[in-house]
Motif scaffolding. Structure first.
Motif, short mmCIF file in Angstrom:
data_model
loop_
_atom_site.label_atom_id
_atom_site.label_comp_id
_atom_site.label_asym_id
_atom_site.label_seq_id
_atom_site.Cartn_x
_atom_site.Cartn_y
_atom_site.Cartn_z
N ASP B 231 0.83 -1.34 -0.06
CA ASP B 231 0.07 0.09 0.00
C ASP B 231 0.86 1.44 0.01
N GLY B 232 0.96 1.87 -1.15
CA GLY B 232 1.56 2.99 -1.15
C GLY B 232 0.79 4.42 -1.20
N THR B 233 -0.32 4.42 -0.48
CA THR B 233 -1.03 5.59 -0.32
C THR B 233 -0.30 6.52 0.19
N ASP B 234 0.57 6.20 1.13
CA ASP B 234 1.22 7.28 1.73
C ASP B 234 2.77 6.88 1.29
N ALA B 235 3.16 7.87 0.24
CA ALA B 235 4.34 7.69 -0.75
C ALA B 235 5.67 7.77 0.13
N ASN B 236 5.61 8.56 1.19
CA ASN B 236 6.59 8.76 2.01
C ASN B 236 6.93 7.34 3.08
N ALA B 237 5.87 6.65 3.27
CA ALA B 237 6.04 5.52 4.23
C ALA B 237 5.02 4.37 3.86
N PRO B 238 5.55 3.70 2.51
CA PRO B 238 4.47 2.74 2.15
C PRO B 238 4.60 1.40 2.99
N TRP B 239 3.69 0.56 2.83
CA TRP B 239 3.71 -0.63 3.53
C TRP B 239 4.34 -1.61 2.76
N THR B 240 4.89 -2.77 3.28
CA THR B 240 5.35 -3.85 2.53
C THR B 240 5.35 -5.09 3.57
N SER B 241 5.61 -6.14 3.04
CA SER B 241 5.38 -7.17 3.68
C SER B 241 6.86 -7.85 4.26
N GLY B 242 6.83 -7.95 5.69
CA GLY B 242 7.93 -8.46 6.36
C GLY B 242 8.36 -9.76 6.38
N PRO B 243 9.09 -10.46 7.07
CA PRO B 243 9.23 -11.72 7.32
C PRO B 243 8.19 -12.77 7.57
N GLY B 244 8.34 -13.88 7.29
CA GLY B 244 7.30 -14.90 7.44
C GLY B 244 5.98 -14.94 6.86
#
Lengths: 343, 347
Positions: B231-244
């Motif tokens: 989710d890159g709605t907030d381009a300054n802090a996009p969401w990504t998927s972490g470990p696991g």
């Protein structure tokens, strides 16, 4: 509008009866009214009715619609009754049952238990309502003590302490939700006014609080009337102001906390129903409290009906509907009544 | 009179508090549901001891399929679920479950689905019983008289309990931890639906496809650094998927290195500064499907043109449903990732 004023109790009872009937009769599965009546009658002790309907109808009525309808009625009554009491106690038209932090405290408690996966073995699914209730009760206790000056608790200080502490609790809630990955949906649906637990059990847990809490509020109408002169005046008139205040806060908060714990946070009902009652039937609290209790039940039932049928098969969170429909309605009522100063 | 009554009311209030503290909490203790006690596995299966009388003694009838064994499977909550025969009226409460059911050829045994189930296309014709962000429509669900409800981890425990309280049979399919666990889930659903043979065929073909990707990636030297944008709605802090997460797992298996794999939680935000510093080689847009994000809109974001992936036009939209739903389409996702990450190996 004048004709409406004639029989306040009769009108509100009829309204509540209609709302109850609608709430049981309408759902996403159509059950013919005649069948519905036969199902209800067959549930009465000592009555035998030949069952000519599918079993699922009985289950839908008995296990889904009836408990849900009663839960909504009690919640609406609790919120509107407490809201009326707070408006009288704080002598503030903006007061609602959440004014001194019940909602934010309950929200914090609920989200906390959702996000930290509190050992759910002991209370099972009741962990969320239990921690919501504890959060609400603790918040009110903290706010009350923060606001206390010596032996007195000035209402202005209490409102300010309530607002400050609410903001604090809300931020903590947001932080917890932000940090949590998996339980966001459950948390959000509770915060928007969605009952997580269905069936009869929540009702059994609610009834003691509601009866005692609303009962105490019903008896406080006269005291609230006296309080409208101002606290000093009331004291001189012989009212033990601080004790009445404590009692009202205790009764209203416990009622609200119990309702919120099971139904989530439902806004607007507690603010608006007492005002509507005041517009129609005057500012005598011996009347406002009982009429708000009745009206709150009907108002929330109707809002819930809308939440269930507006976007079938989706069920909207109740908290969204109350304000979405309630606000325009309230503005309309206000405009109708603008000729007279009702507050 | 009001002054006289106050202490009395107070006492009443307090006793009610104590009273309801008992009534409110105790009746549920027996029903504690999630993760409560999966500790005791099959010490004594609760298979209903079938009265042997009911089925007529094998009076030389040659039909071999005459006596149906009840299906007994422990579900993701550690409960034994017993079905007398394969389920024929199934309600699926999660997109992954719907996809598994249809992939096994059990689509005709599904009568309803949750609001999010949009694949395969036939599933969209089924009755929608809600879910989504609201509640499940218990009434419509009940009126369909399902013989099995297939729930998943996205369903709230209260909801599962509510359905069971109504006398419905709910099987909770836990999320798998890796692809092998997904095969196990396929076999479980197959047993519930009487599609064991289909499951074995499906698993075999999935395993072959995964093995092909594994073989392709075995000798890979250069593993591109991949940033998967949830989710890159907030381009300054996009969401990504972490470990696991499955995304993490599949990106690694497809010969890449997941940038989010070093972060501290499963679904996380990363600051644009950290992103520029880490400088990913490839950016995958999981939010392209639902958010309308395009490679063009990414290169228009302030500061993003400093990232290698943007400079070299290695930004690709990606079908997030392939890697976020724990079903057989994850293998499609793996293959798609392998193609994007290593085009040189896919002539």
């Amino acid at each position: 509008m004048t004709r409406l004023r004639a029989h306040p109790y009769l009108i509100n009872l009829v309204l509540l009866g209609l709302a109850l009937a609608l709430s049981v009769a309408v759902g996403s599965v159509f059950i013919p009214p005649a069948t519905l009546v036969r199902i209800l009658v067959s549930r009465l002790p000592g009555v035998y009715v030949q069952a000519d309907w599918p079993d699922t109808f009985t289950t839908i009525i008995q296990q889904i619609r009836l408990p849900h309808t009663f839960l909504i009625t009690l919640t609406g009554a609790a919120l509107a009754g407490s809201g009326a009491a707070y408006q009288g106690l704080f002598r503030n038209p903006l007061a609602d049952p959440y004014l001194i932090g019940v909602a934010s405290g309950a929200g914090l408690g609920a989200v906390l238990s959702l996000t930290i996966h509190w050992p759910s073995t002991l209370l099972g699914l009741y962990t969320v309502p239990a921690s919501a209730f504890i959060g609400a009760a603790l918040t009110v206790a903290i706010v009350y003590n923060l606001a206390r000056v010596g032996r007195a608790v000035p209402t202005t200080t209490m409102i300010l302490a309530g607002v400050a502490f609410s903001s604090f609790a809300t931020s903590l809630t947001s932080f917890l939700m932000f940090r949590s990955n998996t339980e966001l949906r459950r948390a959000l649906s509770w915060l928007l006014g969605g009952a997580l637990i269905s069936g009869w059990d929540p009702l059994l847990a609610l009834i003691p609080y509601i009866t005692v809490g609303l009962g105490s509020l019903l008896l406080s109408g006269h005291a609230l009337n006296v309080l409208q002169f101002g606290e000093e005046q009331a004291q001189q008139l012989g009212l033990p102001v601080e004790r009445v205040k404590l009692l009202l806060i205790l009764a209203a908060s416990l009622t609200t906390a119990a309702a919120v714990a099971f139904s989530g946070i439902i806004g607007f009902i507690g603010l608006v129903v007492p005002h509507v009652v005041r517009i129609f039937w005057g500012s005598d609290y011996r009347r406002i409290i009982p009429l708000s209790i009745l009206g709150g039940g009907s108002a929330l039932l109707l809002a819930d009906l809308l939440a269930r049928i507006a976007l079938t098969p989706q069920i909207l969170p109740l908290g969204i509907v109350t304000a979405l429909v309630g606000a325009p309605f309230f503005v309309w009522i206000l405009r109708q009544a603008k000729a007279q100063a009702f507050w | 009179m009001h002054i006289m009554n106050k202490p009395l009311i107070l006492i009443l209030l307090l006793t009610a508090l104590a009273l309801s503290a008992c009534t409110g909490a105790t009746p549920v203790v027996t029903q504690s549901l999630p993760e409560a006690a999966p500790a005791t596995p099959t010490t004594e299966p609760v298979v209903p001891t079938k009265a042997p009388s009911s089925t007529p003694e094998p009076t030389s009838t040659p039909e071999p399929t005459a006596t149906p064994e009840p299906i007994v499977i422990t579900d993701g909550l550690g409960r034994e679920i017993v079905l007398e025969m394969p389920a024929q009226q199934i309600v699926s409460l999660a997109p992954s479950n719907t996809e598994i059911l249809f992939a096994l050829g059990a689509g005709s045994q599904v009568v309803a689905r949750d609001a999010f189930s949009d694949f395969p296309a036939e599933a969209q014709d089924l009755t929608d019983i809600g879910g989504g962000w609201g509640e499940i429509n218990t009434e419509s669900l009940l009126s369909l008289a399902p013989d099995l409800i297939l729930a998943a981890e996205i369903n709230a425990p209260e909801q599962i309990q509510a359905l069971e309280d109504l006398g419905l049979k709910v099987f909770y399919l836990a999320n798998p931890k890796e692809l092998e666990g997904m095969y196990d889930n396929l076999r479980i659903v197959a047993r519930l639906t009487g599609r064991e043979q289909e499951a074995e065929d499906l698993v075999a073909s999935l395993q072959t496809r995964v093995a092909a990707v594994d073989a392709l990636m075995a000798g890979v030297e250069i593993r591109p650094l991949v940033f998967y944008e949830l989710d890159g709605t907030d381009a300054n802090a996009p969401w990504t998927s972490g470990p696991g997460t499955f995304i993490d797992l599949l990106v690694e298996r497809a010969g890449g290195e997941n940038l989010g794999g070093t972060l501290d939680s499963a679904w996380v935000q990363i600051s644009i500064e950290a992103l520029i510093t880490q400088n990913p080689d490839i950016i995958l847009l999981g939010d392209a499907v639902w958010g309308g994000v395009t490679p063009e809109s990414v290169s228009a974001r302030t500061g993003w043109d400093a990232i290698a992936a943007v400079k070299n036009q290695q930004v690709y939209p990606f079908d997030d449903n392939l890697v976020s739903r724990p079903g057989p389409r994850m293998v499609d996702g793996l293959e798609a990732l392998a193609k994007l990450l290593h085009p040189e190996l896919h002539p």
